[in-house]
Design a protein around this motif. Structure first.
Motif, short mmCIF file in Angstrom:
data_model
loop_
_atom_site.label_atom_id
_atom_site.label_comp_id
_atom_site.label_asym_id
_atom_site.label_seq_id
_atom_site.Cartn_x
_atom_site.Cartn_y
_atom_site.Cartn_z
N TYR A 290 0.68 -1.25 -0.35
CA TYR A 290 -0.45 0.32 -0.10
C TYR A 290 0.35 1.00 0.20
O TYR A 290 0.72 2.32 -1.06
CB TYR A 290 -0.76 -0.09 1.55
CG TYR A 290 -1.96 1.64 1.55
CD1 TYR A 290 -2.47 2.52 0.49
CD2 TYR A 290 -1.49 1.69 2.53
CE1 TYR A 290 -2.93 3.17 0.98
CE2 TYR A 290 -2.04 3.24 2.82
CZ TYR A 290 -2.54 3.94 2.18
OH TYR A 290 -3.12 5.34 2.30
N GLN A 291 1.44 0.94 1.18
CA GLN A 291 2.64 2.27 1.15
C GLN A 291 3.68 2.65 -0.46
O GLN A 291 3.77 4.15 -1.07
CB GLN A 291 3.73 2.34 2.06
CG GLN A 291 2.83 2.43 3.77
CD GLN A 291 1.93 3.91 3.96
OE1 GLN A 291 2.01 4.95 3.05
NE2 GLN A 291 1.57 3.20 5.22
N ARG A 294 1.29 3.68 -3.40
CA ARG A 294 0.29 5.04 -2.80
C ARG A 294 1.67 6.13 -2.77
O ARG A 294 1.09 7.26 -3.74
CB ARG A 294 0.14 5.07 -0.99
CG ARG A 294 -0.30 6.98 -0.40
CD ARG A 294 -0.93 6.00 0.84
NE ARG A 294 -1.33 8.00 1.18
CZ ARG A 294 -0.23 8.20 2.24
NH1 ARG A 294 0.86 7.93 1.99
NH2 ARG A 294 -1.02 9.69 2.63
N ARG A 298 2.15 9.30 -7.54
CA ARG A 298 1.32 10.77 -7.84
C ARG A 298 1.44 11.07 -8.60
O ARG A 298 2.37 11.15 -9.26
CB ARG A 298 2.50 11.07 -6.29
CG ARG A 298 2.21 11.08 -4.88
CD ARG A 298 0.67 10.69 -4.74
NE ARG A 298 0.76 10.91 -3.55
CZ ARG A 298 -0.91 11.30 -2.76
NH1 ARG A 298 -1.71 12.01 -2.99
NH2 ARG A 298 -1.09 11.01 -1.17
N ARG A 400 -9.79 10.31 4.08
CA ARG A 400 -8.69 10.55 4.06
C ARG A 400 -8.14 9.41 5.55
O ARG A 400 -8.93 10.07 7.18
CB ARG A 400 -8.00 11.96 4.03
CG ARG A 400 -6.72 11.56 4.22
CD ARG A 400 -5.86 13.16 3.42
NE ARG A 400 -5.89 13.31 2.13
CZ ARG A 400 -6.01 12.72 1.07
NH1 ARG A 400 -5.06 11.86 1.49
NH2 ARG A 400 -6.05 13.11 -0.11
N ARG A 403 -8.69 3.32 6.76
CA ARG A 403 -7.59 2.16 5.93
C ARG A 403 -8.30 0.70 6.29
O ARG A 403 -8.15 0.17 7.04
CB ARG A 403 -6.21 2.26 6.12
CG ARG A 403 -5.57 3.56 5.51
CD ARG A 403 -5.27 3.22 4.12
NE ARG A 403 -4.68 4.98 3.76
CZ ARG A 403 -5.16 6.20 3.43
NH1 ARG A 403 -6.02 6.22 3.34
NH2 ARG A 403 -4.23 7.26 3.56
N LYS A 419 -8.48 6.16 -2.79
CA LYS A 419 -8.58 7.66 -2.41
C LYS A 419 -7.67 8.25 -2.60
O LYS A 419 -7.73 9.44 -3.11
CB LYS A 419 -9.44 7.27 -1.09
CG LYS A 419 -9.66 8.43 -0.56
CD LYS A 419 -11.05 8.87 -1.03
CE LYS A 419 -11.50 10.04 -0.31
NZ LYS A 419 -10.22 10.69 -0.44
N ASP A 420 -6.51 7.63 -2.55
CA ASP A 420 -5.39 8.43 -2.77
C ASP A 420 -4.78 8.97 -4.04
O ASP A 420 -4.32 10.15 -4.02
CB ASP A 420 -3.97 7.34 -2.44
CG ASP A 420 -3.80 8.16 -0.78
OD1 ASP A 420 -4.17 8.51 0.39
OD2 ASP A 420 -3.61 6.96 0.09
N ASP A 423 -7.63 11.52 -4.64
CA ASP A 423 -7.37 12.83 -4.63
C ASP A 423 -5.91 13.35 -4.74
O ASP A 423 -5.47 14.92 -4.84
CB ASP A 423 -7.10 12.56 -2.42
CG ASP A 423 -8.21 12.32 -2.13
OD1 ASP A 423 -8.90 12.49 -2.59
OD2 ASP A 423 -7.81 11.49 -1.00
N SER A 424 -4.96 12.66 -5.22
CA SER A 424 -3.67 12.89 -6.24
C SER A 424 -4.21 13.78 -7.18
O SER A 424 -3.23 14.24 -7.81
CB SER A 424 -2.62 12.16 -6.52
OG SER A 424 -3.45 11.05 -7.31
#
Length: 448
Positions: A290-291, A294, A298, A400, A403, A419-420, A423-424
């Protein structure tokens, strides 16, 4: 607020030109008025010379011919008036043109010899007066005041005509100046338009940097933008390499721990510890995935992407149909062939993959993907006929920081990644009920 630089410059130039012309117009009128008065003075002086040359003194009396050499003195209503006064101010002669005029004038004997003035009568009519003191006339000693007058109305009429022509001329000059200014600004701002086109190509991905074919004043700007672009690309590349290295360095220890957990599971007394270890290893692996996703998905801050949607949907649906072939899911793609989404291809693929996998997994047999575009907005919707999401859970899972993987270990990180990504790109993700009976995920992009 005026946002066009060319219009701003035109308005400023127009205001300055208008102020300059308004300041210049009175000065020109004054200069022409003085020149016209000087011309009238010279002409009246010449007319008086005609009277002096025609005058004679006989037996101490002034004698004037019946007809003067200048016919304007002989004809009435010509506007040129001639008078001769003696030292006592008594009128001793006047021209025929004075018959229709009643002028009240008293000569001045102040020793100045001549005088040019402007007088006003009781009726309001004004005259230009040229008064000459003569002490020697016709070779004999004499003292007379010879006066020539001309109505001011002719002068005023000429001045009004000039003022009208000046207004028309200045108006035409201002219009021509504005046309030339517009043409000059259009030519001068051509470099900015070329720079704007290059920026458009840069945002669309058609070029990687700005050219150096610009005026000196813009080279520093284009150079700074090119350095920023190179720095961003290099940073993103280093970032991705670092993420790949991190993923590789963490996956190997996790794989070792996974093997240890499987070995522990074969021992009867350590199955509970093995289950806990396997669960934590799986959770750690999901958090790492996930990280990494994420951080790597971008968008670029300087490049505007646009990806054709239909080929990606066809590819993802084909793959998911094989994964969920036992469910025999019927997919409807209500998407035009040339429909585009303003996202990077990798981010779009990740977002669609998570949403479609979620729809396939929870659906009973029907999934629908639709695309709609209105002025200023674009909406992408993915629906299914599954159980949907409880109303009291929708807001929580879309906020936000919430999780699903941290609240429910082992349940995946799909919505959090989606979602990330949304949002980006300054888009909006909303969750509602589908007409199919299940959940409907809508992603709205602002195109302005």
């Amino acid at each position: 607020m005026i946002r066009s630089l060319r219009v701003r410059l035109m308005l400023a130039a127009t205001l300055l030109a208008l102020l300059f012309m308004l300041a210049l117009l009175p000065a020109l009128q004054k200069a022409f008025s003085l020149a016209l008065e000087e011309s009238i003075e010279q002409r009246l002086a010449s007319d008086i010379t005609t009277l002096i040359s025609a005058a004679r003194i006989e037996h101490g009396q002034l004698q004037m011919p019946e007809l003067l050499p200048d016919e304007r003195y002989n004809l009435p209503y010509t506007g040129l008036l001639g008078y001769i006064f003696d030292r006592q101010g008594k009128l001793v002669w006047q021209s025929r043109a004075t018959a229709a005029q009643n002028v009240n004038y008293t000569p001045r004997y102040d020793g100045r010899g001549n005088e040019f003035a402007r007088i006003r009568q009781a009726s309001g009519e004004e005259f230009f007066v040229y008064d000459v003191e003569v002490k020697l006339l016709g070779g004999q000693s004499a003292a007379y005041s010879i006066v020539a007058l001309q109505p001011v109305r002719e002068y005023q009429h000429t001045l009004d005509g000039l003022r009208e022509k000046l207004y028309l001329g200045f108006g035409a000059a201002l219009l021509a100046l504005l046309v030339l200014l517009w043409a000059g600004l259009t030519w001068g701002l051509r470099s900015l338009r070329r720079l704007s086109h290059e920026l458009d190509d840069l945002e669309s991905g058609a070029r990687e940097g700005l050219s150096g074919d610009h005026p000196r004043e813009l080279l520093r700007l284009t150079g700074s933008l090119n350095r920023l672009l190179r720095s961003e690309r290099e940073q993103r590349q280093r970032y991705r390499h670092s993420l790949d290295d991190l993923a590789h360095s963490l996956k190997t220890p996790l794989a070792v721990l996974q093997g240890v957990g499987e070995s522990l599971q074969q021992r009867s007394g350590e199955r509970e510890q093995s289950r806990i270890l396997q669960s934590q290893i799986e959770r750690m692996s999901q958090q790492i995935d996930y990280q990494l996703q994420r951080a790597s998905l971008r968008k670029s801050g300087l490049v505007r992407h646009s990806v054709v949607l239909r080929p990606l949907l066809d590819s993802l649906c084909s793959t998911l149909a094989k994964v969920y072939r036992d469910k025999n899911v019927d997919v409807t793609l209500d998407v035009p062939e040339q429909a585009c989404v303003p996202m990077e291809q990798g981010a779009l693929l990740e977002m669609l993959g998570n949403l479609l996998e979620n729809a396939y997994r929870l659906s009973l047999g029907q999934v629908n993907v639709s695309w709609a575009k209105v002025p200023g907005q674009l909406t992408l919707c993915i629906e299914d006929d599954g159980p949907g999401v409880p109303a009291d859970q929708r807001q929580r899972i879309l906020e936000r920081g919430e999780r699903l993987d941290s609240q429910h270990p082992g349940q995946g990180i799909g919505l959090a990644v989606v979602k990330d990504i949304v949002d980006s790109y300054d888009a909006r993700l909303s969750l509602g009920d589908s007409v199919l009976g299940g959940a409907a995920f809508r992603i709205t992009f602002n195109l302005e």
